[in-house]
Design a protein around this motif. Sequence first.
Motif, PDB file in Angstrom:
ATOM      1  N   SER A 136     -13.158   6.943  -5.062  1.00  0.00           N
ATOM      2  CA  SER A 136     -12.059   5.980  -5.033  1.00  0.00           C
ATOM      3  C   SER A 136     -11.132   6.162  -6.221  1.00  0.00           C
ATOM      4  N   GLY A 153      -4.320   4.714  -3.167  1.00  0.00           N
ATOM      5  CA  GLY A 153      -5.211   4.616  -2.022  1.00  0.00           C
ATOM      6  C   GLY A 153      -5.681   3.204  -1.767  1.00  0.00           C
ATOM      7  N   PRO A 154      -6.035   2.892  -0.511  1.00  0.00           N
ATOM      8  CA  PRO A 154      -6.402   1.521  -0.135  1.00  0.00           C
ATOM      9  C   PRO A 154      -7.604   1.004  -0.919  1.00  0.00           C
ATOM     10  N   THR A 208      -8.215   1.055  -4.031  1.00  0.00           N
ATOM     11  CA  THR A 208      -8.692   1.901  -5.119  1.00  0.00           C
ATOM     12  C   THR A 208      -8.957   1.082  -6.390  1.00  0.00           C
ATOM     13  N   TYR A 265      -2.968   0.529  -5.989  1.00  0.00           N
ATOM     14  CA  TYR A 265      -2.720   1.012  -4.624  1.00  0.00           C
ATOM     15  C   TYR A 265      -1.323   0.685  -4.126  1.00  0.00           C
ATOM     16  N   CYS A 317      -0.063   8.028   1.123  1.00  0.00           N
ATOM     17  CA  CYS A 317      -0.967   9.065   0.611  1.00  0.00           C
ATOM     18  C   CYS A 317      -0.162  10.293   0.182  1.00  0.00           C
ATOM     19  N   ASN A 352       0.300   4.319  -5.599  1.00  0.00           N
ATOM     20  CA  ASN A 352      -0.114   5.204  -4.499  1.00  0.00           C
ATOM     21  C   ASN A 352      -1.534   5.741  -4.673  1.00  0.00           C
ATOM     22  N   LEU A 402       0.847  -1.187   0.000  1.00  0.00           N
ATOM     23  CA  LEU A 402       0.000   0.000   0.000  1.00  0.00           C
ATOM     24  C   LEU A 402       0.881   1.236   0.000  1.00  0.00           C
TER      25      LEU A 402
END
Length: 429
Positions: A301, A245-246, A248, A239, A44, A243, A41
């Motif tokens: 998302s 997002g969790p 995504t 993700y 952010c 990068n 992961l």
Amino acid sequence: MRHFEPTREFARSLDSADPMRHFKERFYVKEGLIYMDGNSLGLCSKDAEQYVLEALETWKNEGIGLWSAPCADGTAYFDYQDTLGAGLAKLIGADADEVTVSTNTTMNIHQAVATFYHPTPERNKIVMDDLNFPTDHYAVKSQIRLHGYDPEQCLKFVKSRDGKLINEDDVIAAFTDDVCLALLPSVLYRSAQLVDMEKIAKAARERGIVIGFDLCHSIGSVPHDFKKIDPDFAVWCNYKYMNGGPGTVAGLYINRRHFACEPGLSGWHGNRADTKFELRLEFEHELRASGWQTGTQPILSMAPIFGSLKLYGETDIQTVREKSLNLTAYLMYLIDEKLTKYGFSVGNPRDDAKRGGHVALEHDDAIRINEAIKHNGIVPDFRFPNVIRLAPIAFYTSYEDIYEMVERIIRIMETREYEQYENKIGSIA
């Protein structure tokens, strides 16, 4: 030939010369924490945050008008998948209309296999390797069953010779006349081996086999040239190195030679744009990758991916790859210089052309050491039975981060701190 020295001052000199060093301030990097889990992961970025907040603000102000409101590049949010697909296509050397974002990796595997798997009594086997991430196996087995066949009979595994690496010649040898489809990883999630996709894809095409690749552990870290590789399809998550997002939205590539093929799983969002809102009961898919869309897209998302693509737009994937290779080479150097005496070894290929973006640090007591590492301000990633994955990310990992991490691991081994932890895997390693 790279030159490294085993001192902190040398690490700082590498950072001073790093053309990507300014990107670190664009990410939320916790002070004192060394984040080495970007291959599971990614962190952010402030850019990702910005575009999520913009989308949220548009929803607040416009309600349903969000769909026709312009996103950051001026196109409507309703067509966000085309905007993001075009940006991702640049990272794999594909045409903009060959890439879209949709659902998750597993569902995109289902979509691709449902589209391209047309088994007959004479030709019904699917080739996979025995080292790929389990979800790929689960999805393929499900599709074989849904087509009325037995996975035990139709799934053909290419076994690794050493439990770490795939031999491309073994894969090609498995391409017999009863095989109709193959799905393989671009980079192995444990050992970081970068597979020779072009060689495998060429052999598959020569034998009339549909070939697809799972790019989860290479997208955003390793550049691909899909004009040369020429696979039929590819899937990936956004993700990890991207990068995004969790959890995504994931990526899907469909080679343009298949645009006329009927999607295996149809949904209204894949219908032709000019007739979509006529709401006909007869499905007519878009003759591009977005024709493989199913349901309505999750805008909040998707927005972080736009922020990530902005960062890639300010550099290029080749520069990212060069720094990634240098970071991992420096880490392997420090492992050789400072950690081998404690029983550590490198479990990934060392050749630049054969490794992805992480280092597989191996140790017989890796489970307990991994726990100690986590309690010393380092975020690693464990893979059973003995691999501590360490992924320095080009956008936000410094050379001094790597040096400091190795120093902390030395202290853990010198004090035998790891012995206080259980030899037991947690739910999220």
